[in-house]
Design a protein around this motif. Sequence first.
Motif, PDB file in Angstrom:
ATOM      1  N   ASN A 168     -54.011 -13.887 -28.110  1.00  8.53           N
ATOM      2  CA  ASN A 168     -53.615 -12.506 -28.403  1.00  8.53           C
ATOM      3  C   ASN A 168     -52.100 -12.325 -28.430  1.00  8.53           C
ATOM      4  O   ASN A 168     -51.603 -11.252 -28.770  1.00  8.53           O
ATOM      5  CB  ASN A 168     -54.247 -11.528 -27.400  1.00  8.53           C
ATOM      6  N   CYS A 218     -50.137 -11.939 -26.053  1.00  8.45           N
ATOM      7  CA  CYS A 218     -49.675 -11.038 -24.988  1.00  8.45           C
ATOM      8  C   CYS A 218     -49.457 -11.826 -23.691  1.00  8.45           C
ATOM      9  O   CYS A 218     -49.436 -13.045 -23.683  1.00  8.45           O
ATOM     10  CB  CYS A 218     -50.672  -9.902 -24.801  1.00  8.45           C
ATOM     11  N   GLU A 225     -53.415 -13.268 -36.207  1.00  7.09           N
ATOM     12  CA  GLU A 225     -54.207 -12.154 -36.725  1.00  7.09           C
ATOM     13  C   GLU A 225     -54.265 -12.188 -38.254  1.00  7.09           C
ATOM     14  O   GLU A 225     -53.430 -12.815 -38.912  1.00  7.09           O
ATOM     15  CB  GLU A 225     -53.613 -10.827 -36.249  1.00  7.09           C
ATOM     16  N   ASP A 228     -52.098   2.623 -31.389  1.00  8.01           N
ATOM     17  CA  ASP A 228     -53.369   1.964 -31.118  1.00  8.01           C
ATOM     18  C   ASP A 228     -53.396   1.464 -29.682  1.00  8.01           C
ATOM     19  O   ASP A 228     -52.632   0.571 -29.312  1.00  8.01           O
ATOM     20  CB  ASP A 228     -53.556   0.803 -32.093  1.00  8.01           C
ATOM     21  N   SER A 229     -54.260   2.032 -28.882  1.00  4.57           N
ATOM     22  CA  SER A 229     -54.353   1.635 -27.471  1.00  4.57           C
ATOM     23  C   SER A 229     -55.209   0.384 -27.277  1.00  4.57           C
ATOM     24  O   SER A 229     -55.246  -0.179 -26.183  1.00  4.57           O
ATOM     25  CB  SER A 229     -54.951   2.778 -26.634  1.00  4.57           C
ATOM     26  N   ASP A 230     -55.914  -0.043 -28.322  1.00  4.11           N
ATOM     27  CA  ASP A 230     -56.786  -1.209 -28.214  1.00  4.11           C
ATOM     28  C   ASP A 230     -56.087  -2.503 -28.598  1.00  4.11           C
ATOM     29  O   ASP A 230     -56.372  -3.557 -28.040  1.00  4.11           O
ATOM     30  CB  ASP A 230     -58.016  -1.040 -29.115  1.00  4.11           C
ATOM     31  N   ILE A 231     -55.203  -2.431 -29.569  1.00  2.00           N
ATOM     32  CA  ILE A 231     -54.548  -3.637 -30.089  1.00  2.00           C
ATOM     33  C   ILE A 231     -53.042  -3.437 -30.038  1.00  2.00           C
ATOM     34  O   ILE A 231     -52.521  -2.444 -30.556  1.00  2.00           O
ATOM     35  CB  ILE A 231     -55.001  -3.943 -31.534  1.00  2.00           C
ATOM     36  N   HIS A 260     -50.693  -6.116 -34.782  1.00  5.30           N
ATOM     37  CA  HIS A 260     -50.756  -5.472 -36.095  1.00  5.30           C
ATOM     38  C   HIS A 260     -49.647  -6.005 -36.998  1.00  5.30           C
ATOM     39  O   HIS A 260     -49.866  -6.320 -38.172  1.00  5.30           O
ATOM     40  CB  HIS A 260     -50.578  -3.955 -35.951  1.00  5.30           C
TER      41      HIS A 260
END
Length: 369
Positions: A44, A46, A84, A315-318, A323
């Motif tokens: 991810n 992160c 991604e 976007d709180s999910d990704i 993106h």
Amino acid sequence: MRRALVHRIATAAPDDVSGLEEAIAAGRIDPAGIVAILGKTEGNGCVNDFTRAFAVSALTACLAKHLPGEAVAGIAMVMSGGTEGALSPHILVLECRDVADEASEGPALAIGVAHTGDLAPEHLGRMGQVWLVAEGVAKAMHRAGIEDPADVHFVQIKCPLLTAERIAAAEARGEATATRDTLKSMGFSRGASALGVALALGEIEAHAMNDAAIGTDVALSSGRASASAGVELANHEIVVLGMSKAWCGPLAIDHAVMADGIDVEPVREALTRLGFAAAGQLSPDERQRLVALLAKAESGSTGRLRGARHTMLDDSDIAATRHARAFTGGALAGLTGLTELFVSGGAEHQGPDGGGPVAAIAARAKGVS
């Protein structure tokens, strides 16, 4: 003289070293000549992306079969998490060979590597990190034989981030970190590292920087810095890519700066300077000459692109960096026809707000110097 080689190898998983092992067995890669490995892993990207450390561990174990431990430790392994969209996981193996004097038109791709000492958590995202990186870039330039900063086209850095444990260790010594948000610490680290590059290359003077400007003053940027933060290290691994008359061979590098995530025209111009037609998407024959494309991707701070609203920051999910990688990766894939692109998210102080630097490494067309 020295000659640079760049090998792009597809990977099936973060720990997949079969392509590297095959290339070594076939004699295409000499392990003793490897100076750096850059990679895109499918995590991810992160704080908790351990695909980067997984890849480094697998690469280290692979090379330990061929090299002594200290030689393996000297190789910069810069893993960037996040593939991604249709970005394809791969590694770029950068090799240096001493060769007899070769006839070569003009300078060729030069590579220099440096490792800094460990960074104390309280210095992350502050001027201490800027100065540490600037010193490391200068060392890498010297090792590459590049004297003029103008001959540097890209500086790839792997920098540390903050974890709860590292923050606690600093606070136990009575020190405060730049942030207690571990995800935000990635941006602080990337930003300070980029400003270190700008300082070393003379893009920004030291008096224009201070702790408060890091991560906030978007007017301060480097057009040749690319920084990727990771949990797998506490120091910085620095790879300088440029052109030098002390190097020979067919490979050359050029760079561009995208003003935003779809600003492909500067990249097209850089490809043209490298001898590509680049009138549209690169032809299959031309794609064979494009060895690597490295780029930074950033959502920007305004929430808009060319006047239109986007939702990357909402976007709180990704995470927005995810993106941005997919967005810019798609634009560059459309230009080059390739998906094995080293697109790194988070471009704090790396190019203009919402944009980022790009570098292309290619085998020169006949007659192009």
